[in-house]
Design an enzyme around this catalytic site. Structure first.
Site, PDB file in Angstrom:
ATOM      1  N   CYS A   1      -2.643  -0.829   8.800  1.00  0.00           N
ATOM      2  CA  CYS A   1      -1.956  -2.096   8.519  1.00  0.00           C
ATOM      3  C   CYS A   1      -0.485  -1.979   8.910  1.00  0.00           C
ATOM      4  CB  CYS A   1      -2.092  -2.464   7.045  1.00  0.00           C
ATOM      5  SG  CYS A   1      -3.782  -2.657   6.488  1.00  0.00           S
TER       6      CYS A   1
ATOM      7  N   CYS B   1       0.823  -1.212   0.000  1.00  0.00           N
ATOM      8  CA  CYS B   1       0.000   0.000   0.000  1.00  0.00           C
ATOM      9  C   CYS B   1       0.853   1.257   0.000  1.00  0.00           C
ATOM     10  CB  CYS B   1      -0.924   0.002   1.218  1.00  0.00           C
ATOM     11  SG  CYS B   1      -2.004   1.434   1.286  1.00  0.00           S
TER      12      CYS B   1
ATOM     13  N   GLU C   1     -27.401 -12.011  25.462  1.00  0.00           N
ATOM     14  CA  GLU C   1     -26.750 -10.798  24.969  1.00  0.00           C
ATOM     15  C   GLU C   1     -27.379  -9.589  25.651  1.00  0.00           C
ATOM     16  OE1 GLU C   1     -24.832  -7.956  23.435  1.00  0.00           O
ATOM     17  OE2 GLU C   1     -24.245  -9.900  22.600  1.00  0.00           O
TER      18      GLU C   1
ATOM     19  N   CYS D   1      -1.016   5.887   7.113  1.00  0.00           N
ATOM     20  CA  CYS D   1      -2.269   5.291   7.592  1.00  0.00           C
ATOM     21  C   CYS D   1      -1.931   4.310   8.710  1.00  0.00           C
ATOM     22  CB  CYS D   1      -2.955   4.561   6.432  1.00  0.00           C
ATOM     23  SG  CYS D   1      -4.326   3.511   6.923  1.00  0.00           S
TER      24      CYS D   1
ATOM     25  N   CYS E   1      -7.177   1.437  -1.058  1.00  0.00           N
ATOM     26  CA  CYS E   1      -7.079   0.669   0.183  1.00  0.00           C
ATOM     27  C   CYS E   1      -7.039  -0.807  -0.174  1.00  0.00           C
ATOM     28  CB  CYS E   1      -8.263   0.965   1.088  1.00  0.00           C
ATOM     29  SG  CYS E   1      -8.250  -0.001   2.617  1.00  0.00           S
TER      30      CYS E   1
ATOM     31  N   CYS F   1     -10.862 -12.009  21.358  1.00  0.00           N
ATOM     32  CA  CYS F   1     -10.104 -11.135  20.457  1.00  0.00           C
ATOM     33  C   CYS F   1      -9.004 -10.398  21.208  1.00  0.00           C
ATOM     34  CB  CYS F   1     -11.034 -10.139  19.761  1.00  0.00           C
ATOM     35  SG  CYS F   1     -11.955  -9.079  20.898  1.00  0.00           S
TER      36      CYS F   1
ATOM     37  N   GLN G   1     -18.519 -10.429  12.217  1.00  0.00           N
ATOM     38  CA  GLN G   1     -17.066 -10.522  12.089  1.00  0.00           C
ATOM     39  C   GLN G   1     -16.621  -9.929  10.757  1.00  0.00           C
ATOM     40  OE1 GLN G   1     -14.750 -11.436  14.170  1.00  0.00           O
ATOM     41  NE2 GLN G   1     -15.643 -12.788  15.695  1.00  0.00           N
TER      42      GLN G   1
END
Length: 470
Positions: free
Chosen positions: A85, A76, A351, A82, A178, A427, A301
């Protein structure tokens, strides 16, 4: 202390490791750790520090003597500016190595846990163009590079449609291409910007709270459906319809074209009315024949292909025979609950977000799944004796909490329930390790499996199977 003493230069230092939040690690001559933002393990560099603490420095490499064999050329053009990443300059197999290492370190050092033989991390088949959701921001005063600031040339158009510069809430990087979301994402974003400029549609100014165009969200699904949502700061029917009609004609493949008019101080849409301008107000994601309805506010996700792999691992760890009662905590819109339902006797999803539970029930009905039930509840309070008496003692508990992990009271509830098995999807392996340390009172870790959902970043998911100690 003078700035000169705080900011030091260390020469010919080897970068030895990758640490938390995507930073890499070196050691200063005085023994302190140095956290770096722009190096790869194996680089030998000169380092300029810009922050000093009791146990560490923060700094950046200002001169490279030797480049690491772990390096690769970033794809990129925006890499380094940015913040999306941060590991693009590291070979993918090395990214996986350091992600696996971080998970293992967190479980052993934070949780002080005994681990079984580690199952190797599951990498992603797609290392680019894997995200199904991207959000871009408009700005009338784009981020300028140092070179642009120092030049005498006319900087021309200052409008931007792209990403926030890390740590700068009012600075937007104008993104040319992107590498995170597949076509037609880039084409849609570039067309929106070009059309807005040609038709004098004003870009947002964050500091002054002025302008028309605020954000652009693009969602795609593995079924080929596309959702586009434009957030307008002010209400101008003529200009709004001009842009939306142009998108409708230029990109007939858009399944769902929506907008929000949001003049409040922040750009979150969760408390805003989303208006469908053309097509459906939702798109569908599909997994093993199951359909999941996704609207503008839905959580799903963001890597569809790896989500399927993650859920397969969770289901495999649960090793259901068809006779089990399963509790699915933090069920969201019920994706995991429905994914495992055909191999369970009954699945109870819980939830805290009412809208998510409504979506879960709707998805289950669409998928003709009759052995799932979904409930809104505070996870720390819901599992009382009445709840257990009504739904039955769970044989398996699946839990997939947010980054902060489970509230301590939830962990205590799990200890009290004492299900035979717990499958913990996380996560954030640091908070997972903290929770597992408490569960260690009654449970032992049988399996652990890291999954890379986000190539080119330091983020990693981890699945742990716990069994009740005998």
């Amino acid at each position: 202390m003078s700035r000169k003493k705080r900011n030091q230069v260390f020469t010919t230092i080897e970068v030895i490791d990758a640490g938390a939040k995507g930073k890499t690690v070196a050691k200063a001559p005085d023994g302190r750790v140095i956290f770096l933002t722009n190096a790869v393990p194996g680089d030998i560099v000169d380092i300029q520090t810009f922050k000093k603490r009791k146990a560490f420095y923060e700094g950046k490499a200002i001169n490279f003597h030797t480049l690491s064999e772990k390096r690769t050329e970033p794809k990129c053009e925006h890499f380094g500016t940015c913040g999306g990443c941060k590991w693009q300059h590291m070979k993918y197999e090395d990214q996986l190595f350091f992600k696996q290492k971080e998970v293992t370190n967190n479980l052993t050092r934070i949780g002080h846990l005994e681990l079984p033989e580690i199952t190797p991390i599951l990498g992603s088949k797609e290392q680019y163009f894997y995200r199904n959701k991207m959000e871009f921001s408009f700005s009338d005063s784009r981020w300028l590079t140092l070179e642009e600031i120092q030049s005498d040339r006319d900087l021309g158009d200052r409008n931007a449609l792209g990403f926030h510069i890390p740590g700068m809430w009012d600075k937007i990087l104008d993104v040319k291409k992107c590498h995170l979301q597949a076509d037609p994402s880039n084409a849609i974003r570039l067309e929106v910007k070009d059309f807005a400029l040609k038709n004098d549609l004003l870009f947002f100014n964050t500091r002054n709270q002025t302008g028309l165009l605020r954000t652009l969200m693009i969602r795609t699904s593995s079924t080929g459906e596309i959702m586009v949502l434009i957030q307008f700061f002010s209400d101008s029917q003529e200009k709004r319809e001009l842009l939306l009609d142009h998108l409708k004609v230029t990109f007939p493949e858009i399944t769902s074209l929506q907008y929000v008019i949001n003049s409040k101080g922040n750009d979150t849409i969760y408390d805003q009315e989303v208006i469908c301008y053309h097509g459906r107000d939702h798109i569908f994601e599909e997994m093993e024949g199951l359909q999941f309805k996704i609207n503008a506010k839905s959580f799903y996700q963001t890597n569809s292909a790896q989500a399927y792999e993650l859920y397969k691992i969770a289901r495999d760890f649960a090793s259901l025979s068809g006779n089990e009662v399963v509790y699915d905590l933090y069920t969201g819109t019920g994706t995991i609950a429905q994914f495992v339902a055909k191999k369970a006797k009954k699945v109870i999803g819980v939830e805290a977000v009412p809208d998510a539970i409504l979506a879960a029930k709707e998805n289950a009905a669409r998928n003709n799944i009759e052995n799932t039930e979904f409930y809104v509840g505070d996870m720390a309070k819901v599992f009382d004796q009445a709840f257990l008496a009504k739904h039955g003692q769970p044989d398996v508990i699946i839990t997939d909490p947010p980054r902060d992990g489970m509230h301590k009271k939830v962990v205590e509830q799990l200890l009290a329930i004492a299900a035979e098995k717990i499958v913990y999807v996380s996560c954030n392996s640091a908070t997972q390790a903290r929770d597992l340390a408490i569960l260690n009172e009654k449970y032992q870790i049988v399996k652990t499996q890291a999954v890379d959902m986000f190539p080119q970043t330091h983020h990693v998911e981890n699945v742990v199977l716990l069994k009740l100690k005998k």
